[in-house]
Design a protein around this motif. Structure first.
Motif, PDB file in Angstrom:
ATOM      1  N   LEU A  39      43.544  25.559  41.909  1.00 33.33           N
ATOM      2  CA  LEU A  39      42.865  26.428  42.874  1.00 33.33           C
ATOM      3  C   LEU A  39      41.206  26.375  42.016  1.00 33.33           C
ATOM      4  N   THR A  40      40.454  25.795  42.773  1.00 36.09           N
ATOM      5  CA  THR A  40      39.079  25.223  42.426  1.00 36.09           C
ATOM      6  C   THR A  40      38.110  26.360  43.120  1.00 36.09           C
ATOM      7  N   PRO A  41      37.511  27.237  42.547  1.00 40.22           N
ATOM      8  CA  PRO A  41      36.327  27.900  43.175  1.00 40.22           C
ATOM      9  C   PRO A  41      35.189  27.102  43.614  1.00 40.22           C
ATOM     10  N   LEU A  42      34.707  27.273  44.805  1.00 40.30           N
ATOM     11  CA  LEU A  42      33.531  26.470  45.211  1.00 40.30           C
ATOM     12  C   LEU A  42      32.521  27.201  45.109  1.00 40.30           C
ATOM     13  N   SER A  43      32.468  28.472  44.979  1.00 42.32           N
ATOM     14  CA  SER A  43      31.298  29.516  44.713  1.00 42.32           C
ATOM     15  C   SER A  43      31.471  30.134  43.141  1.00 42.32           C
ATOM     16  N   SER A  44      30.341  30.349  42.927  1.00 44.32           N
ATOM     17  CA  SER A  44      30.098  31.251  41.654  1.00 44.32           C
ATOM     18  C   SER A  44      30.417  32.603  41.749  1.00 44.32           C
ATOM     19  N   GLY A  45      30.568  33.413  40.555  1.00 41.89           N
ATOM     20  CA  GLY A  45      30.628  34.738  40.418  1.00 41.89           C
ATOM     21  C   GLY A  45      32.005  35.013  41.113  1.00 41.89           C
ATOM     22  N   PRO A  46      32.020  36.788  41.106  1.00 40.96           N
ATOM     23  CA  PRO A  46      33.179  37.237  41.474  1.00 40.96           C
ATOM     24  C   PRO A  46      33.384  37.075  43.250  1.00 40.96           C
ATOM     25  N   LEU A  47      34.659  37.353  43.690  1.00 40.38           N
ATOM     26  CA  LEU A  47      34.901  37.259  45.035  1.00 40.38           C
ATOM     27  C   LEU A  47      33.952  38.103  45.841  1.00 40.38           C
ATOM     28  N   SER A  48      33.308  37.833  46.797  1.00 41.71           N
ATOM     29  CA  SER A  48      32.622  38.477  47.661  1.00 41.71           C
ATOM     30  C   SER A  48      32.548  37.886  49.116  1.00 41.71           C
ATOM     31  N   VAL A  49      32.204  38.646  50.203  1.00 40.49           N
ATOM     32  CA  VAL A  49      32.319  37.948  51.427  1.00 40.49           C
ATOM     33  C   VAL A  49      31.410  36.662  51.466  1.00 40.49           C
ATOM     34  N   TRP A  51      32.382  33.870  49.672  1.00 43.50           N
ATOM     35  CA  TRP A  51      33.030  33.262  48.419  1.00 43.50           C
ATOM     36  C   TRP A  51      34.015  32.211  48.924  1.00 43.50           C
ATOM     37  N   MET A  52      33.955  31.060  48.282  1.00 49.15           N
ATOM     38  CA  MET A  52      34.748  29.782  48.862  1.00 49.15           C
ATOM     39  C   MET A  52      35.665  29.268  47.449  1.00 49.15           C
ATOM     40  N   ALA A  53      36.712  28.587  48.237  1.00 51.19           N
ATOM     41  CA  ALA A  53      37.760  27.919  47.111  1.00 51.19           C
ATOM     42  C   ALA A  53      38.400  26.876  47.755  1.00 51.19           C
ATOM     43  N   ARG A  54      39.077  25.896  47.037  1.00 49.93           N
ATOM     44  CA  ARG A  54      39.809  24.957  47.397  1.00 49.93           C
ATOM     45  C   ARG A  54      41.173  24.995  46.702  1.00 49.93           C
ATOM     46  N   GLN A  55      42.172  24.913  47.656  1.00 50.39           N
ATOM     47  CA  GLN A  55      43.528  24.946  46.912  1.00 50.39           C
ATOM     48  C   GLN A  55      44.274  23.786  47.157  1.00 50.39           C
TER      49      GLN A  55
END
Length: 153
Positions: A39-49, A51-55
């Motif tokens: 699981l790789t976050p593509l956005s920084s910071g906490p989850l928010s509308v 926010w993106m990630a790759r799985q």
């Protein structure tokens, strides 16, 4: 369209369960969904509308990679993810029930590609098994870890 929903009652208050799922998503998601190999976050910071990630997942021996984004986030109520290229939506709903949390998890696959259509019935069964497993595993982890946290506070 393939849809499934499962629900469980977790012996912890909503803010704790919401924090376990949403605030600690990057750390905990692969733990309650062990098919997630990376699981790789593509956005920084906490989850928010937005926010993106790759799985990267291994489901029944099949490797897949998908990018997704948060499309809804209501503190202590709901978080919803949507595939960026892949047609899936995943939703977690948190409802208070006294000192407990009713967690409802749903998965929706908007369409199957042509090659998968002959296997639709099997896919529906696998998706239902998957939603049941997610809520079961999440309940076990949350109750064990959040319950320990209470006894050490």
């Amino acid at each position: 369209m393939v849809k499934s929903q499962s629900s469980t009652l977790i012996r912890c208050p909503v803010p704790d369960v919401f924090g376990f799922v949403v605030t600690d998503f990057v750390r905990n998601y692969p733990r309650w969904s062990p098919e997630v190999q990376e699981l790789t976050p593509l956005s920084s910071g906490p989850l928010s509308v937005g926010w993106m990630a790759r799985q990267v997942r291994i489901d029944q021996g099949r490797r897949s990679e998908a990018d997704f984004r948060v499309i809804e986030l209501e503190p202590d109520r709901q978080v919803c993810f949507k595939g960026i290229k892949d047609p899936f939506v995943i939703n977690y709903i948190f409802e208070p029930q006294q000192d407990y949390t009713r967690l409802t998890f749903s998965f929706e696959l908007a369409r199957l590609n042509f090659a998968m259509r002959p296997f639709e019935k099997l896919i529906r069964v696998a998706v239902k098994d998957g939603t049941d497993r997610v809520v079961r595993d999440l309940k076990i982890l949350a109750e064990r870890e959040l319950g320990q946290k209470k006894t050490t506070d």
